[in-house]
Design a protein around this motif. Structure first.
Motif, PDB file in Angstrom:
ATOM      1  N   ASP A   1      -6.128   3.153   0.702  1.00 61.82           N
ATOM      2  CA  ASP A   1      -5.530   1.827   0.579  1.00 61.82           C
ATOM      3  C   ASP A   1      -6.590   0.730   0.594  1.00 61.82           C
ATOM      4  O   ASP A   1      -7.575   0.810   1.312  1.00 61.82           O
ATOM      5  N   ALA A   2      -6.312  -0.317  -0.190  1.00 66.06           N
ATOM      6  CA  ALA A   2      -7.289  -1.383  -0.380  1.00 66.06           C
ATOM      7  C   ALA A   2      -7.753  -2.011   0.931  1.00 66.06           C
ATOM      8  O   ALA A   2      -8.937  -2.315   1.091  1.00 66.06           O
ATOM      9  N   SER A   3      -6.831  -2.188   1.878  1.00 62.41           N
ATOM     10  CA  SER A   3      -7.203  -2.929   3.072  1.00 62.41           C
ATOM     11  C   SER A   3      -8.140  -2.142   3.989  1.00 62.41           C
ATOM     12  O   SER A   3      -8.757  -2.715   4.879  1.00 62.41           O
ATOM     13  N   ILE A   4      -8.238  -0.823   3.800  1.00 64.87           N
ATOM     14  CA  ILE A   4      -9.172  -0.071   4.641  1.00 64.87           C
ATOM     15  C   ILE A   4     -10.303   0.565   3.835  1.00 64.87           C
ATOM     16  O   ILE A   4     -11.235   1.113   4.391  1.00 64.87           O
TER      17      ILE A   4
ATOM     18  N   SER B   1     -10.086  -8.225   1.697  1.00 65.26           N
ATOM     19  CA  SER B   1     -10.819  -6.964   1.651  1.00 65.26           C
ATOM     20  C   SER B   1     -11.125  -6.500   0.230  1.00 65.26           C
ATOM     21  O   SER B   1     -11.630  -5.408   0.044  1.00 65.26           O
TER      22      SER B   1
ATOM     23  N   GLY C   1     -12.421  -4.556   6.532  1.00 70.17           N
ATOM     24  CA  GLY C   1     -11.044  -4.139   6.287  1.00 70.17           C
ATOM     25  C   GLY C   1     -10.228  -4.182   7.558  1.00 70.17           C
ATOM     26  O   GLY C   1     -10.718  -4.546   8.628  1.00 70.17           O
ATOM     27  N   LEU C   2      -8.967  -3.802   7.432  1.00 69.25           N
ATOM     28  CA  LEU C   2      -8.092  -3.731   8.595  1.00 69.25           C
ATOM     29  C   LEU C   2      -8.459  -2.528   9.447  1.00 69.25           C
ATOM     30  O   LEU C   2      -8.892  -1.510   8.925  1.00 69.25           O
TER      31      LEU C   2
ATOM     32  N   GLU D   1       0.832  -1.190   0.000  1.00 70.16           N
ATOM     33  CA  GLU D   1       0.000   0.000   0.000  1.00 70.16           C
ATOM     34  C   GLU D   1       0.871   1.246   0.000  1.00 70.16           C
ATOM     35  O   GLU D   1       2.091   1.155   0.057  1.00 70.16           O
ATOM     36  N   SER D   2       0.229   2.405  -0.048  1.00 69.73           N
ATOM     37  CA  SER D   2       1.012   3.629  -0.117  1.00 69.73           C
ATOM     38  C   SER D   2       1.915   3.712   1.113  1.00 69.73           C
ATOM     39  O   SER D   2       1.489   3.423   2.228  1.00 69.73           O
TER      40      SER D   2
ATOM     41  N   ALA E   1      -5.436 -10.194   5.203  1.00 69.67           N
ATOM     42  CA  ALA E   1      -6.345  -9.049   5.308  1.00 69.67           C
ATOM     43  C   ALA E   1      -6.467  -8.332   3.965  1.00 69.67           C
ATOM     44  O   ALA E   1      -7.555  -7.937   3.545  1.00 69.67           O
ATOM     45  N   LEU E   2      -5.322  -8.211   3.293  1.00 73.02           N
ATOM     46  CA  LEU E   2      -5.302  -7.509   2.004  1.00 73.02           C
ATOM     47  C   LEU E   2      -6.202  -8.230   1.002  1.00 73.02           C
ATOM     48  O   LEU E   2      -7.012  -7.614   0.301  1.00 73.02           O
TER      49      LEU E   2
END
Lengths: 321, 326
Positions: free
Chosen positions: B190-193, A259, A271-272, A44-45, A255-256
């Motif tokens: 971000d994808a996970s959130i 989601s 999501g996380l 992620e970023s 988790a990635l």
């Protein structure tokens, strides 16, 4: 066994903020890329994936500094070769397609002239105009563009056309490795598919390799052979793309993957919680522990997990000991 | 589905033409003849999906009243938003709110983050005292799963994009709007959130009865939260109807290509067949001169008539499709 074309060992990169403050954007990263392979780097970023790509090619600019590590490409350590030799390796052996590079085309130059410039800088000196023009058209056709595009200016091209010009430029010298950082991010899904399939085709035809950096794990699922998952500057999992997506081992990878909504199967997703750590003051032990549902006190917050082999996979997590 | 006078918002034949060029003026129809409505009684998340240049964001800005339509109408509870009195307009702005793509640019870096919450509280006189205002702000943060004590007093640069976007959703919550126009609200997250934000939107719809106009290029997230979709291509709606049916069985050739190209996180189901991108594409201005279907150049199923006549939306099964095939 496929042989490896690129081998990165213990690469560490710091961004120096002030004389006594710095952050470690890439921490002790090790991976290998084999020939004819698409090696995906997902994260992620702020996870360090772009910094990693730049560091491998020694393109980092201050305040980013490579602290340690070894990048073996064709028997030479890219971190130590003299600048001139490195310049020859870049473009001719390795091409780099940076993020939003399609916006970096010179708006005042015809496509033909921009491509010619690169060719002249790298050994096409003294070659006749006709030969160069023919090569330019050949390259444009190879990425599915009309030869007339060579006479056009960037503003006359759509995003997908510009990105294909960039790919044509990256393949002028048939490099053995292409490092592409988010090559389809600003593009529409149909064009994105076209570009990714084009990159795959080029890789197959030239028997080269691609390092594909993108935040989108679904893109990796479509084209990559192997994938490395980065979190807070570290690789937490490396494996075959099919295995990783079918059965992710690291809790962050899990988790990635869980989601991502799929348009064809509807189900409630979660999501996380929390946010990635501040890399100036990373947590002790595992960097993911504050967000991890398997957190074990006294272990995860004390001992840093290292990548270890679990079957064909590499995972950095205390769950697997 | 919609009953004439019970519409929260009704968009009729909305058209926006932009002029471009310095000496040679050229017109581009960013939005052309778009119509849809949202019921006042049943809250709904309606998606407007399309690629860049499809006119989806222009539609959003038209509905928010940020730009004036060239022709067509936007009726809010039966009233044309461009014919509202100052009082009605004020009410409209309170009841129809927006969330945009880039949370970072919505904050003033010199102000603490609660500024975006306290300003509407003051402007719309939502609290009696300063203490009340802070309590209200904390409550709003609760609704987006943020803890007041972690957020209040911080500056924007100290928080992540996901947190900032949630604060903006909390601000919207304060105003108890009827409709939220959300233009790519999760594409920078971000994808996970990302999914957390979508879940908040679903919660707002279910618990508070807020409707959403969800503007996106991403049909995966759209399918997750909405029931109905309008798919736009270069200013026109090409297909609209129940989102699940469209995703499973798209009718318009463009929509078929679009859905076929969504990357699938399952490596066992990779894309089948190569997409051939056009050798030269017409740019927007040239497409404007096209009399027929705007998708003609890229269409694998084009026919003679497609070059001559622009297809109109027709009822096909349970949806509307603009294609000469039907």
């Amino acid at each position: 066994m496929a042989e490896n074309i690129l081998s990165v060992k213990d690469l560490t990169v710091d961004y120096v903020l002030t004389s006594n403050d710095s952050l470690r954007a890439v921490d002790n990263v090790t991976f290998e890329v084999n020939t004819e392979e698409i090696f995906g780097i997902v994260g992620e970023s702020g996870s360090g994936k772009t910094t990693l790509a730049k560091a491998v090619l020694r393109l980092l600019e201050p305040p980013g500094y490579i602290r340690s590590g070894y990048v073996n490409f064709g028997g030479v350590n890219l971190l130590e070769v003299p600048e001139e030799k490195l310049n020859k390796i870049r473009w001719e052996k390795i091409s780099y397609i940076p993020q939003s590079s399609m916006n970096a085309l010179n708006p005042l130059m015809k496509i033909k002239d921009q491509m010619t410039e690169v060719m002249k800088m790298h050994g096409f000196k003294g070659v006749s105009k006709e030969v160069i023009n023919r090569r330019v058209e050949e390259l444009l056709v190879s990425v599915g563009l009309a030869p007339e595009v060579s006479e056009m200016y960037p503003h006359e091209l759509s995003g997908g056309m510009k990105q294909r010009v960039i790919i044509a430029m990256a393949t002028i010298f048939n490099p053995t490795l292409i490092v592409a950082d988010e090559p389809t991010t600003a593009l529409d899904v149909v064009v994105q598919r076209g570009i990714l399939q084009l990159l795959t085709k080029i890789k197959n035809e030239h028997k080269s390799s691609i390092v594909l950096v993108t935040h989108d794990i679904a893109i990796q699922a479509e084209v990559a052979d192997k994938v490395a998952v980065m979190y807070a500057g570290k690789i937490v999992e490396i494996g075959d793309i099919r295995d990783v997506l079918k059965e992710p081992l690291h809790p962050y990878t899990q988790a990635l993957i869980s989601s991502i909504p799929s348009p064809l199967e509807k189900k409630a997703l979660y999501g996380l919680s929390g946010v990635p750590p501040d890399l100036r003051r990373p947590p002790s032990g595992c960097r993911f522990y504050p967000r991890c549902k398997y957190f074990k006190s006294g272990l995860c917050d004390k001992v840093e997990p290292h990548l270890q082999k679990i079957g064909d996979r590499l995972v950095a997590c205390h769950l697997y000991r | 589905m919609s009953i004439g006078d019970a519409n929260l918002i009704e968009v009729q034949n909305l058209t926006k033409i932009f002029s471009t060029g310095f000496i040679m003026k050229r017109n581009i129809a960013a939005v052309e003849g778009v119509s849809f409505s949202l019921s006042e009684k049943v809250p709904e998340i309606l998606t407007i999906a399309g690629e860049s240049g499809s006119g989806k964001s222009t539609t959003a800005r038209l509905i928010l009243g940020l730009i004036k339509p060239t022709s067509g109408k936007i009726l809010y509870k039966g009233k044309d938003i461009w014919k509202m009195s100052a009082k009605e307009w004020n009410q409209y702005r309170r009841e129809v709110n927006a969330v945009f793509q880039d949370p970072y640019s919505a904050f003033n870096p010199f102000h603490k983050v609660e500024h975006v919450l306290l300003t509407p509280i003051r402007k719309f006189r939502l609290a009696e005292s300063k203490e009340d205002a802070y309590e209200l702000a904390s409550k709003a943060l609760d609704s987006v799963n943020l803890r007041g004590e972690e957020i209040l007093g911080r500056y924007p640069h100290e928080l992540s994009g996901g947190q900032l976007q949630r604060i903006l959703l909390a601000r919207v919550f304060l105003l108890k709007p009827k409709l939220i126009v959300a233009d790519e609200p999760v594409s920078m997250i971000d994808a996970s959130i990302r999914i957390n934000l979508l879940n908040i939107m679903l919660k707002y719809k279910e618990n508070l009865g807020v409707s959403f106009l969800y503007i996106t290029h991403d049909l995966s997230t759209a399918t997750y939260i909405s029931s109905r979709v309008l798919i736009m291509y270069l200013g026109n709606v090409v297909e609209s109807g129940p989102i699940d049916d469209i995703v499973q069985n798209p009718l318009h050739p463009y929509v078929q290509q679009l859905i076929d190209s969504i990357p699938n996180p399952d490596p066992e189901k990779r894309w089948k067949g190569y997409i051939k991108l056009p050798e030269v594409e017409h740019n927007l201005v040239e497409t404007e001169r096209v009399k027929g279907c705007k998708f003609y150049d890229r269409c694998p199923k084009r026919m003679e008539i497609c070059k001559k006549e622009r297809p109109k939306l027709k009822q096909v099964e349970n949806r509307l499709v603009a294609c000469h095939l039907y």
